[in-house]
Design a protein around this motif. Structure first.
Motif, PDB file in Angstrom:
ATOM      1  N   HIS A  18      23.576  46.590  36.166  1.00 41.63           N
ATOM      2  CA  HIS A  18      24.644  46.303  37.135  1.00 41.63           C
ATOM      3  C   HIS A  18      25.086  44.842  37.042  1.00 41.63           C
ATOM      4  O   HIS A  18      26.286  44.539  37.159  1.00 41.63           O
ATOM      5  CB  HIS A  18      24.169  46.632  38.548  1.00 41.63           C
ATOM      6  N   PHE A  19      24.140  43.942  36.811  1.00 41.54           N
ATOM      7  CA  PHE A  19      24.531  42.539  36.650  1.00 41.54           C
ATOM      8  C   PHE A  19      25.323  42.352  35.357  1.00 41.54           C
ATOM      9  O   PHE A  19      26.158  41.443  35.272  1.00 41.54           O
ATOM     10  CB  PHE A  19      23.305  41.630  36.667  1.00 41.54           C
ATOM     11  N   GLY A  20      25.064  43.189  34.363  1.00 43.07           N
ATOM     12  CA  GLY A  20      25.881  43.146  33.157  1.00 43.07           C
ATOM     13  C   GLY A  20      27.332  43.470  33.460  1.00 43.07           C
ATOM     14  O   GLY A  20      28.251  42.845  32.908  1.00 43.07           O
ATOM     15  N   ARG A  21      27.541  44.435  34.349  1.00 40.72           N
ATOM     16  CA  ARG A  21      28.913  44.744  34.793  1.00 40.72           C
ATOM     17  C   ARG A  21      29.522  43.547  35.510  1.00 40.72           C
ATOM     18  O   ARG A  21      30.687  43.200  35.292  1.00 40.72           O
ATOM     19  CB  ARG A  21      28.898  45.937  35.739  1.00 40.72           C
ATOM     20  N   ALA A  22      28.717  42.904  36.373  1.00 34.89           N
ATOM     21  CA  ALA A  22      29.218  41.751  37.132  1.00 34.89           C
ATOM     22  C   ALA A  22      29.591  40.608  36.192  1.00 34.89           C
ATOM     23  O   ALA A  22      30.568  39.879  36.431  1.00 34.89           O
ATOM     24  CB  ALA A  22      28.168  41.286  38.138  1.00 34.89           C
ATOM     25  N   ALA A  23      28.827  40.439  35.110  1.00 32.51           N
ATOM     26  CA  ALA A  23      29.103  39.352  34.167  1.00 32.51           C
ATOM     27  C   ALA A  23      30.441  39.533  33.466  1.00 32.51           C
ATOM     28  O   ALA A  23      31.032  38.564  32.982  1.00 32.51           O
ATOM     29  CB  ALA A  23      27.974  39.252  33.145  1.00 32.51           C
ATOM     30  N   GLY A  24      30.927  40.759  33.397  1.00 35.40           N
ATOM     31  CA  GLY A  24      32.227  41.010  32.758  1.00 35.40           C
ATOM     32  C   GLY A  24      33.332  41.310  33.743  1.00 35.40           C
ATOM     33  O   GLY A  24      34.435  41.720  33.336  1.00 35.40           O
ATOM     34  N   ALA A  25      33.062  41.136  35.036  1.00 34.57           N
ATOM     35  CA  ALA A  25      34.048  41.467  36.067  1.00 34.57           C
ATOM     36  C   ALA A  25      35.282  40.581  35.958  1.00 34.57           C
ATOM     37  O   ALA A  25      35.192  39.395  35.645  1.00 34.57           O
ATOM     38  CB  ALA A  25      33.421  41.317  37.451  1.00 34.57           C
ATOM     39  N   GLN A  26      36.430  41.185  36.249  1.00 37.16           N
ATOM     40  CA  GLN A  26      37.698  40.457  36.185  1.00 37.16           C
ATOM     41  C   GLN A  26      38.291  40.161  37.562  1.00 37.16           C
ATOM     42  O   GLN A  26      39.246  39.404  37.672  1.00 37.16           O
ATOM     43  CB  GLN A  26      38.711  41.255  35.354  1.00 37.16           C
ATOM     44  N   ASP A  27      37.740  40.782  38.588  1.00 37.26           N
ATOM     45  CA  ASP A  27      38.266  40.521  39.941  1.00 37.26           C
ATOM     46  C   ASP A  27      37.139  40.587  40.967  1.00 37.26           C
ATOM     47  O   ASP A  27      36.016  40.999  40.664  1.00 37.26           O
ATOM     48  CB  ASP A  27      39.383  41.506  40.306  1.00 37.26           C
ATOM     49  N   GLU A  28      37.457  40.174  42.191  1.00 38.62           N
ATOM     50  CA  GLU A  28      36.480  40.079  43.266  1.00 38.62           C
ATOM     51  C   GLU A  28      35.822  41.420  43.566  1.00 38.62           C
ATOM     52  O   GLU A  28      34.601  41.513  43.701  1.00 38.62           O
ATOM     53  CB  GLU A  28      37.163  39.545  44.533  1.00 38.62           C
ATOM     54  N   ASP A  29      36.622  42.485  43.668  1.00 38.25           N
ATOM     55  CA  ASP A  29      36.070  43.789  44.017  1.00 38.25           C
ATOM     56  C   ASP A  29      35.095  44.293  42.954  1.00 38.25           C
ATOM     57  O   ASP A  29      34.038  44.846  43.275  1.00 38.25           O
ATOM     58  CB  ASP A  29      37.205  44.811  44.214  1.00 38.25           C
ATOM     59  N   GLU A  30      35.455  44.133  41.712  1.00 38.79           N
ATOM     60  CA  GLU A  30      34.592  44.595  40.629  1.00 38.79           C
ATOM     61  C   GLU A  30      33.262  43.841  40.646  1.00 38.79           C
ATOM     62  O   GLU A  30      32.191  44.440  40.478  1.00 38.79           O
ATOM     63  CB  GLU A  30      35.302  44.396  39.288  1.00 38.79           C
ATOM     64  N   PHE A  31      33.334  42.539  40.860  1.00 32.89           N
ATOM     65  CA  PHE A  31      32.112  41.727  40.912  1.00 32.89           C
ATOM     66  C   PHE A  31      31.266  42.112  42.124  1.00 32.89           C
ATOM     67  O   PHE A  31      30.042  42.280  42.016  1.00 32.89           O
ATOM     68  CB  PHE A  31      32.487  40.243  40.976  1.00 32.89           C
ATOM     69  N   TRP A  32      31.898  42.263  43.262  1.00 28.00           N
ATOM     70  CA  TRP A  32      31.190  42.615  44.495  1.00 28.00           C
ATOM     71  C   TRP A  32      30.486  43.962  44.359  1.00 28.00           C
ATOM     72  O   TRP A  32      29.325  44.108  44.734  1.00 28.00           O
ATOM     73  CB  TRP A  32      32.188  42.638  45.644  1.00 28.00           C
ATOM     74  N   ASN A  33      31.180  44.959  43.856  1.00 31.39           N
ATOM     75  CA  ASN A  33      30.583  46.282  43.713  1.00 31.39           C
ATOM     76  C   ASN A  33      29.381  46.256  42.770  1.00 31.39           C
ATOM     77  O   ASN A  33      28.352  46.901  43.021  1.00 31.39           O
ATOM     78  CB  ASN A  33      31.625  47.278  43.199  1.00 31.39           C
ATOM     79  N   ALA A  34      29.487  45.496  41.686  1.00 31.66           N
ATOM     80  CA  ALA A  34      28.402  45.448  40.703  1.00 31.66           C
ATOM     81  C   ALA A  34      27.163  44.759  41.280  1.00 31.66           C
ATOM     82  O   ALA A  34      26.035  45.236  41.106  1.00 31.66           O
ATOM     83  CB  ALA A  34      28.866  44.726  39.442  1.00 31.66           C
ATOM     84  N   THR A  35      27.358  43.638  41.978  1.00 29.65           N
ATOM     85  CA  THR A  35      26.196  42.925  42.528  1.00 29.65           C
ATOM     86  C   THR A  35      25.577  43.699  43.699  1.00 29.65           C
ATOM     87  O   THR A  35      24.355  43.631  43.906  1.00 29.65           O
ATOM     88  CB  THR A  35      26.590  41.508  42.983  1.00 29.65           C
TER      89      THR A  35
END
Length: 400
Positions: free
Chosen positions: A341-358
């Protein structure tokens, strides 16, 4: 040196249902508040062993020595009174020595008088002198050593001279604080300023406390980060040392809080060091939200990926007992899930994507798994009070 304390909230090993709050609330103000621009939430008990130019008063030393060895007890009383007068007038150090010497001399004089009258002087004094040696373990805060437990007779007293000493006590008996380690701030002759000294002391004492009390769950909730730092005057006389401690602002600590290489077996140490590595990386989350600093947040997520990968491998290779192996491997699987999931956050392009991954990463940690591992290893199993996000250890944030 002068002391300071700040609330230390013990960390729990399990993850939260959402990422940590980047702006946590300030801790309650310590009852021993120091003035001089202290920020809210950074309380200060009165303390201040400030080196004095004239040094320790010679009459104070003579009074204590005379009182302890019981040679001419009245002489120790006279020397003590002279020392107290000079200390008050000239600002010499050694008030505690003078008081101790005076008290010992008065008592020894009475004992000698009574002993002469009834013939039991030697027997009575031998017992008293041994007790006095044990109870007179009052040291300068400069003399504190890692692993020592202490009471601070001067806490809550405005007179800095009264707060300049501590009483070393047995860690198996009720005590106010325990020394977790010391370090030196530097060799520069130039005073860096109180704020700089306190900031560095707070940062490094947090690390010292983390390494001294690896099993945070076993640390009483009343324990706080507490430390002694040089003052401006002390710096001028060569004081550069910081003494880190854990101290209770409420009921006294009942036993040692130490849990490190000196007290843990290999399996306990391996597990707790792994949890510390993950938590330490988690606490490094940037203060800025993703939308304000996306690069810093993505870099933090990458660090979490690396840390979780390393610690998952360590868990699988750990020196587990048969009872702990299954639970340790389950914890390793949780690390792997959080890492993805943190791998997804490391490639996030916006706030929502980062928030959901973390958020998904935090949800991967199960408190029941940690309790099961701890139970199998003989560690504390009562989780500390949870914070938003990964929990921080006791001793977080007190400047001295």
């Amino acid at each position: 040196m002068e002391p300071s304390s700040q609330g230390w909230t013990p960390p729990a090993g399990s993850g939260p249902a959402q990422p940590p709050d980047p702006h946590p609330a300030q801790p309650a103000v310590h009852p021993y508040a120091m003035p001089a621009g202290v920020q809210p939430g950074m309380p200060y008990p009165p303390y201040g062993a400030v080196p004095q130019g004239p040094g320790t008063n010679g009459f104070a030393i003579g009074s204590l020595v005379t009182g302890v060895v019981c040679c001419l007890p009245p002489l120790g009383l006279v020397l003590g009174l002279i020392a107290l007068a000079q200390i008050r007038k000239r600002g010499d150090g050694g008030r505690g020595l003078a008081v101790a010497g005076t008290v010992l001399s008065v008592i020894s004089t009475l004992l000698v008088t009574v002993g002469v009258a009834n013939g039991t002087a030697r027997e009575a004094w031998d017992g008293f002198r041994e007790a006095a040696r044990e109870s007179a373990a009052v040291d300068s805060t400069f003399d504190l050593r890692t692993g020592q437990c202490f009471d601070t007779p001067g806490r809550g007293v405005e007179d800095e001279e009264e707060a300049a000493s501590v009483r070393i006590v047995d860690c198996d008996r009720p005590h106010e604080g325990e020394v977790t380690g010391t370090f030196t701030l530097g060799t520069s002759d130039r005073w860096p300023g109180q704020e700089a000294v306190e900031t560095e002391a707070e940062r490094r004492c947090e690390d010292v406390n983390n390494g001294y009390a690896l099993d945070w769950w076993a640390v009483p909730p009343t324990a706080e980060l507490y430390y002694y730092v040089p003052t401006r005057d002390g710096w001028r006389f060569g004081d550069r040392d910081v003494t880190c401690a854990l101290a209770s602002d409420g009921p006294k600590l009942e036993s040692s809080v130490r849990s490190d290489r000196t007290t843990l077996d290999p399996a306990q140490l391996a597990y707790l060091e792994g949890e510390l590595a993950v938590d330490t990386a988690w606490w490094e989350e940037p203060d800025d939200l993703f939308e304000d600093d996306p690069e810093a947040n993505r870099a933090w997520a990458e660090r979490m990926v690396r840390t979780l990968g390393t610690e998952a491998r360590e868990l699988r290779a750990g020196p587990w007992t048969e009872a702990a192996r299954e639970h340790a491997l389950t914890r390793a699987q949780e690390y792997d899930t959080a890492r993805r999931h943190f791998g997804r956050a490391a490639g996030a392009q916006d706030e929502d994507e980062f928030w959901n991954a973390t958020t998904d990463a935090a949800d991967a940690f199960r408190e029941e798994t940690e309790i099961a591992v701890r139970s199998a290893l003989g560690l504390a199993t009562d989780p500390p009070e949870e914070l938003d996000g990964r929990q921080e250890p006791p001793g977080d944030g007190t400047t001295v």
